[in-house]
Design an enzyme around this catalytic site. Structure first.
Site, PDB file in Angstrom:
ATOM      1  CG  ASP A 287      -2.233   0.757   0.929  1.00 28.58           C
ATOM      2  OD1 ASP A 287      -2.230   1.649   0.060  1.00 28.58           O
ATOM      3  OD2 ASP A 287      -3.246   0.465   1.593  1.00 28.58           O
ATOM      4  CE1 TYR A 288       0.801   7.855  -2.357  1.00 31.52           C
ATOM      5  CE2 TYR A 288       1.735   8.162  -0.184  1.00 31.52           C
ATOM      6  CZ  TYR A 288       1.512   8.621  -1.464  1.00 31.52           C
ATOM      7  OH  TYR A 288       1.994   9.847  -1.839  1.00 31.52           O
TER       8      TYR A 288
END
Length: 753
Positions: A287-288
């Protein structure tokens, strides 16, 4: 009129293919090609393939640098997040395939969650349709529009199960039930990926967030979780397995930890469950800044070390933190990370680019002309309206307040959300534009036309404590024959990092509701929100309540279709609505406990200040007609633990209007070696019936649907009795009993871990 319908709710319904998993066949030519490309890459170029950079629309966390032409030429970029449009993607791809040493195409990824430019209902709303066909069709349109804009890879569907309505991201998933969530997950994967990833109008789907993200403590995004092993495998993992079986080629790691190990370093679950137990061989993307956040989790104070941990755990692509490219090379050269681990990840990335056909056509036929021709078409808007209609849930309709009559009437529309086009789209609206959306006010005006009069007053802002608009709203209500009161949350209140400690109407909207109700006119409440709200006063006083969520570009038209009766509402709640935030967690498939809740008995599991029951239960949803159910009939009352049994029920439209009903099948294992939920959804289907029409619906209960994990954590079906329940919600059910005989049937002897 009598008709029959048979629904097989076993592995096939979860998207399984004949092989048991949706994995591509081994392609010797592909493997030879991938190996030949891999062999000529330097270590830095390999790590570049594992690195994703942010584009101008990719900011969902800390500010990170964007990559440009120089980075592509140097082999530092494997993929982009948030670079949009056929022209922009084609320009960057040209640099990759003509000016870099490796000539390897880049991947373009984006969050296409519920539409690209044609925005459909948010996922929680779409789950209320209980219609996987609609879910697949909307994902297909989203894929066509996104691919035409040069995108290859979507970070959807979100398949997190959650019992936590305070959590802002509940709006992105299918709610609280793993069976419904699994069916929807498989449908979305099929829709995004189409018949083949090589199709120029298909997107690679990403099941996210692996795993347990929806169990965040306190409903606070990114927070820690505490999930027992059995609960992890029975509640949170099934939708991911369904997505894998449907062929999802990408999975995203979650921000949370499991049993003290952050998911971005959780080798036991990534390599152990995904790649070993499920035999999945796609791309695992962070994820980011998820890899970088291992530093904050406290696994190490060194960025190179956390990069090594993530790669070794099975993370293939580092989204925007740039740790793989910047820091991991020295871990390899120091002997702390075998180059074979890097090669395995790079091989998966290259294989995916091959499967997408990028080595044959790096542009996948993208052009600005195709982008314009395929975006926001009349057919797409028509589908958006149908999906929105089926996602609306009629929560309450006392004295047949709905449907409304427009002819000769003055209708007062009150509420700031009624004219809020951006909120109609909901969060994660990709390339959606507010000017494309039909608001509730516009939809009502479209429906009424010259047949009546529509008045409007905002009343009060959604969040602010400003009551200055009350007087105008009261004046408008007094002038009208009927009031449509639009209240709830604006779209930015139900989204990532938008968690709430209260589920009440925000701002002074509750006061507005009470003031308008006191005028004494027939009143309909239209809720716009991305999570369950606690609205007990409304549920006791306002005669009609519609849950409309955020329905996308056709929001207002769909709401008007239901308000004025051209469409009979058929949605059902995919999540329980509490009376108050203090009841959380509250969900239908709970355990019985040794002292089950009983309002007549003091020393049972309950509250002293509020009923223990929900405001509206899972599966609830009314219609403008009524449906009656026969007692369920089994194909046999006794069966072996290894055998399937058919459950049939006759549904009758006992009202005066044609309507659609979502028939729901629930099962309870009455006594097991470990405690079981009071009921579990195991089947559902939609049926359309004319007044007086009957239809017999048949569900097939397979051993897989009756299995659970026993004391040894094996997947088994045990002998004993099972309560079989069928009806129109989780609380309105007809019952019978099934007895399974014989030995314990072991479906999978491998203990879970």
């Amino acid at each position: 009129m009598q008709a029959g319908l048979c629904i097989a709710m076993g592995a096939t319904a979860l998207g399984a293919q004949s092989s048991g998993y949706g994995l591509p066949k081994t392609d010797a030519r592909m493997n030879r090609f991938v190996d030949s490309v891999l062999a000529r890459l330097t270590l830095e170029e390999k790590l570049g393939q594992l690195t994703q950079y942010r584009g101008p629309w990719g900011l969902t966390g800390p500010q990170t640098r964007e990559a440009g032409a120089a980075d592509i030429k140097a082999g530092r970029v494997g993929s982009f997040l948030g670079v949009r449009g056929a022209a922009a993607t084609r320009e960057l791809q040209t640099i990759a395939v003509t000016q870099s040493r490796t000539r390897i195409p880049v991947l373009f990824a984006d969050d296409i969650v519920h539409g690209w430019r044609t925005i459909f209902p948010v996922p929680l709303a779409e789950a209320a349709s209980f219609n996987p066909e609609i879910a697949e069709r909307t994902a297909r349109v989203a894929a066509v529009e996104g691919a035409a804009a040069g995108i290859h890879w979507t970070f959807a569907p979100m398949v997190d199960i959650t019992r936590e309505p305070r959590w802002g991201r509940i709006v992105e998933g299918a709610g609280e039930d793993p069976f419904l969530g699994s069916i929807i997950a498989a449908a979305k994967v099929r829709g995004f990926q189409g018949r083949s990833l090589r199709d120029s109008l298909s997107l690679m789907a990403t099941a996210k967030h692996f795993v347990g993200y929806g169990a965040a403590e306190g409903g606070r995004d990114y927070n820690t979780t505490d999930i027992p092993l059995r609960t992890l495998h029975e509640m949170y993992l099934p939708p991911f397995e369904a997505a894998v079986k449907a062929g999802a080629r990408s999975i995203m790691a979650a921000f949370n930890e499991i049993d003290g190990v952050p998911m971005h370093a959780n080798k036991r679950l990534i390599d152990g469950v995904l790649r070993d137990r499920w035999r999945w061989d796609g791309i695992l993307v962070s994820d980011y800044t998820g890899v970088m956040e291992l530093l904050q989790h406290g696994l190490s104070a060194d960025s190179a070390a956390v990069g090594r941990l993530a790669l070794d755990a099975g993370v293939d692509v580092d989204m925007v933190s740039n740790i793989f490219y910047k820091d991991v090379a020295r871990e390899v050269r120091a002997g702390r990370l075998p180059v074979a681990v890097v090669d395995s990840a790079v091989r998966r990335v290259l294989r995916t680019k091959y499967e997408l056909g990028l080595f044959t056509d790096p542009y996948k036929g993208s052009s600005t002309a195709r982008e314009q021709a395929l975006t926001l078409t009349a057919e797409s808007r028509s589908l958006a309206r149908t999906a929105a209609q089926q996602s609306i849930v009629l929560l309450r309709n006392e004295r047949n307040t709905l449907p409304l009559t427009a002819a000769g009437k003055t209708i007062a529309v009150i509420g700031a959300l009624a004219s809020d086009a951006r909120s109609s789209l909901g969060g994660w609206a990709a390339a959606g534009r507010a000017e494309d959306a039909v608001t509730v006010l516009a939809g009502i005006r479209n429906a009424v036309g010259s047949n009546g009069r529509v008045l409007y007053a905002a009343g009060a802002p959604v969040e602010e404590r400003d009551t200055t608009g009350f007087a105008e709203a009261v004046r408008v209500a007094r002038e009208a024959d009927v009031v449509v009161l639009v209240v709830g949350e604006h779209q930015d209140m139900s989204a990532e990092a938008r968690n709430r400690s209260s589920l009440d109407l925000p701002g002074v909207q509750q006061q507005l509701v009470e003031r308008i109700y006191a005028v004494g006119k027939p009143t309909v409440a239209v809720l716009m929100n991305g999570r369950p709200l606690s609205v007990p006063w409304m549920a006791s006083n306002v005669p009609a309540i519609l849950e409309t969520w955020y329905l996308g570009v056709e929001h207002g038209n769909a709401v008007a279709d239901v308000l004025f009766g051209s469409v009979n509402p058929s949605g059902k709640l995919p999540v329980t609505f509490p009376r108050t935030v203090g009841q959380i967690p509250i969900y239908y498939n709970h355990k019985n406990t040794g002292r089950p809740s009983d309002a007549k008995e003091r020393y049972t599991s309950q509250y002293i200040d509020v009923p223990f029951t929900p405001l509206y239960p899972f599966g609830h949803g009314l219609s403008y007609t009524t449906f009656s159910y026969s007692a369920p009939i089994l194909s046999r009352a006794k069966a072996g633990t290894h055998e399937s049994v058919d459950v049939s029920v006759t549904v009758t439209n006992s009202g005066s209007r044609t309507g659609e009903e979502v028939v729901q099948l629930y099962v309870r294992d009455d006594a097991g070696s470990v405690t079981r939920p009071v009921k579990e959804l195991k089947g559902f289907t939609r049926v359309s019936l004319a007044p007086g029409e009957q239809r017999t619906v048949t569900f097939r209960l397979t051993p897989e649907l009756l299995a659970f994990y026993d004391l040894q954590y094996r997947e088994v079906v045990e002998p004993g009795t099972f309560s079989i329940m069928v009806g129109g919600s989780s609380e309105q059910l007809q019952r019978t009993t099934l007895e399974l005989t014989g030995r314990v049937h072991v479906l999978d002897a491998r203990p879970i871990r």
